[in-house]
Design a protein around this motif. Structure first.
Motif, PDB file in Angstrom:
ATOM      1  N   GLY A  53      13.102  -2.029   9.257  1.00 25.47           N
ATOM      2  CA  GLY A  53      12.060  -1.776   8.273  1.00 25.47           C
ATOM      3  C   GLY A  53      12.198  -0.440   7.575  1.00 25.47           C
ATOM      4  N   ALA A  58      14.333  -6.213   1.203  1.00 20.84           N
ATOM      5  CA  ALA A  58      13.617  -7.452   1.515  1.00 20.84           C
ATOM      6  C   ALA A  58      14.646  -8.525   1.812  1.00 20.84           C
ATOM      7  CB  ALA A  58      12.754  -7.884   0.327  1.00 20.84           C
ATOM      8  N   LYS A  88       0.538  -8.941   2.344  1.00 18.60           N
ATOM      9  CA  LYS A  88       1.460  -7.830   2.072  1.00 18.60           C
ATOM     10  C   LYS A  88       2.370  -7.606   3.277  1.00 18.60           C
ATOM     11  CE  LYS A  88       1.786  -3.103   0.588  1.00 18.60           C
ATOM     12  NZ  LYS A  88       1.150  -1.991  -0.066  1.00 18.60           N
ATOM     13  N   ASN A  89       3.677  -7.618   3.021  1.00 17.09           N
ATOM     14  CA  ASN A  89       4.676  -7.329   4.045  1.00 17.09           C
ATOM     15  C   ASN A  89       4.547  -8.242   5.269  1.00 17.09           C
ATOM     16  OD1 ASN A  89       5.578  -5.237   2.399  1.00 17.09           O
ATOM     17  ND2 ASN A  89       4.237  -3.761   3.383  1.00 17.09           N
ATOM     18  N   ARG A  90       4.243  -9.514   4.996  1.00 17.95           N
ATOM     19  CA  ARG A  90       4.092 -10.457   6.105  1.00 17.95           C
ATOM     20  C   ARG A  90       4.164 -11.889   5.607  1.00 17.95           C
ATOM     21  NH1 ARG A  90      -0.319 -10.506  10.854  1.00 17.95           N
ATOM     22  NH2 ARG A  90       0.541 -12.331  11.877  1.00 17.95           N
ATOM     23  N   ILE A  95       6.465  -9.719  10.366  1.00 23.51           N
ATOM     24  CA  ILE A  95       5.743  -8.577   9.804  1.00 23.51           C
ATOM     25  C   ILE A  95       6.727  -7.451   9.509  1.00 23.51           C
ATOM     26  CG2 ILE A  95       3.935  -6.855  10.209  1.00 23.51           C
ATOM     27  CD1 ILE A  95       2.689  -8.868  12.196  1.00 23.51           C
ATOM     28  N   GLY A  96       6.582  -6.847   8.334  1.00 18.87           N
ATOM     29  CA  GLY A  96       7.410  -5.713   7.947  1.00 18.87           C
ATOM     30  C   GLY A  96       7.749  -5.795   6.472  1.00 18.87           C
ATOM     31  N   THR A  97       8.148  -4.680   5.904  1.00 18.49           N
ATOM     32  CA  THR A  97       8.460  -4.647   4.472  1.00 18.49           C
ATOM     33  C   THR A  97       9.601  -5.587   4.110  1.00 18.49           C
ATOM     34  OG1 THR A  97       9.919  -2.750   4.801  1.00 18.49           O
ATOM     35  CG2 THR A  97       7.632  -2.285   4.155  1.00 18.49           C
ATOM     36  N   GLN A  98      10.480  -5.888   5.069  1.00 15.78           N
ATOM     37  CA  GLN A  98      11.597  -6.786   4.799  1.00 15.78           C
ATOM     38  C   GLN A  98      11.135  -8.229   4.576  1.00 15.78           C
ATOM     39  OE1 GLN A  98      10.937  -5.265   7.717  1.00 15.78           O
ATOM     40  NE2 GLN A  98      11.734  -6.375   9.470  1.00 15.78           N
ATOM     41  N   TYR A  99       9.870  -8.527   4.888  1.00 17.27           N
ATOM     42  CA  TYR A  99       9.318  -9.880   4.698  1.00 17.27           C
ATOM     43  C   TYR A  99       8.346  -9.957   3.526  1.00 17.27           C
ATOM     44  CZ  TYR A  99      11.327 -10.416   9.310  1.00 17.27           C
ATOM     45  OH  TYR A  99      12.197 -10.440  10.374  1.00 17.27           O
ATOM     46  N   ARG A 100       8.387  -8.960   2.668  1.00 18.31           N
ATOM     47  CA  ARG A 100       7.458  -8.941   1.535  1.00 18.31           C
ATOM     48  C   ARG A 100       7.772 -10.055   0.538  1.00 18.31           C
ATOM     49  NH1 ARG A 100      10.964  -4.650   0.774  1.00 18.31           N
ATOM     50  NH2 ARG A 100      11.954  -4.395  -1.259  1.00 18.31           N
ATOM     51  N   SER A 101       6.795 -10.334  -0.292  1.00 17.24           N
ATOM     52  CA  SER A 101       6.920 -11.337  -1.341  1.00 17.24           C
ATOM     53  C   SER A 101       7.333 -10.640  -2.630  1.00 17.24           C
ATOM     54  CB  SER A 101       5.566 -12.033  -1.538  1.00 17.24           C
ATOM     55  OG  SER A 101       5.594 -12.901  -2.645  1.00 17.24           O
TER      56      SER A 101
END
Length: 163
Positions: A53, A58, A88-90, A95-101
């Protein structure tokens, strides 16, 4: 790739890239997909580094498509349908910024289409919470390690909807 000049590319982040890739592979007119990373601060990140993260990347799917067979707008419809753009971020348990939309656009036309699509979705009343999906310029796409490519097919898992 044969006829490559006829194809276009699109980049979408909507949580874990395995499910996103599987969903786009099912779309008629999509000729190739790859999983990787976009939107971060370091070059050539690995999956393990992105999972910390701390890189800003992403998990992203590259979609190569034939615009004569499927429109970018149709790909956007798939994108909105396969995840929750209000978290957001999930996405689900991830969970984490790497899973953001995010929609990473390549051209002004893609940007305009993505913004219009998000606005239509916001006005539709489908969600009670605000849409947090970023619509941002594409940067370098870093292809993930080979064991992530076609992960579901390798594991014998059928296509899935990640939502």
């Amino acid at each position: 790739m044969v006829g490559e000049k006829e194809y276009e590319r699109a980049y979408f982040a909507a949580g874990c890239f395995w499910g996103v890739k599987a969903a786009f592979r099912e779309v008629k007119g999509v000729v190739e997909t790859a999983v990787g990373f976009m939107g971060g601060q370091i070059a050539d990140p690995t999956y393990e580094v992105v999972c910390t993260g701390r890189t800003g990347h992403a998990e992203t799917v590259e979609v190569v498509f034939n615009p004569a067979a499927v429109s970018y707008a149709s790909l956007l419809d798939v994108f909105w349908d396969i995840h929750d753009p209000t978290t957001k971020n999930r996405q689900g348990p991830d969970i984490g910024t790497q899973y953001r939309s995010a929609v990473f656009f390549l051209t002004p036309a893609q940007e305009a289409a993505a913004l219009a699509s998000r606005e239509r979705l916001e006005r539709s009343g489908r969600y009670s919470r605000p849409i947090v999906t970023g619509i941002v310029p594409a940067g370098p796409f870093y292809r993930a390690e080979e064991y992530h490519q076609r992960y579901y097919e390798k594991k014998g898992i059928g296509g899935c909807r990640i939502r």
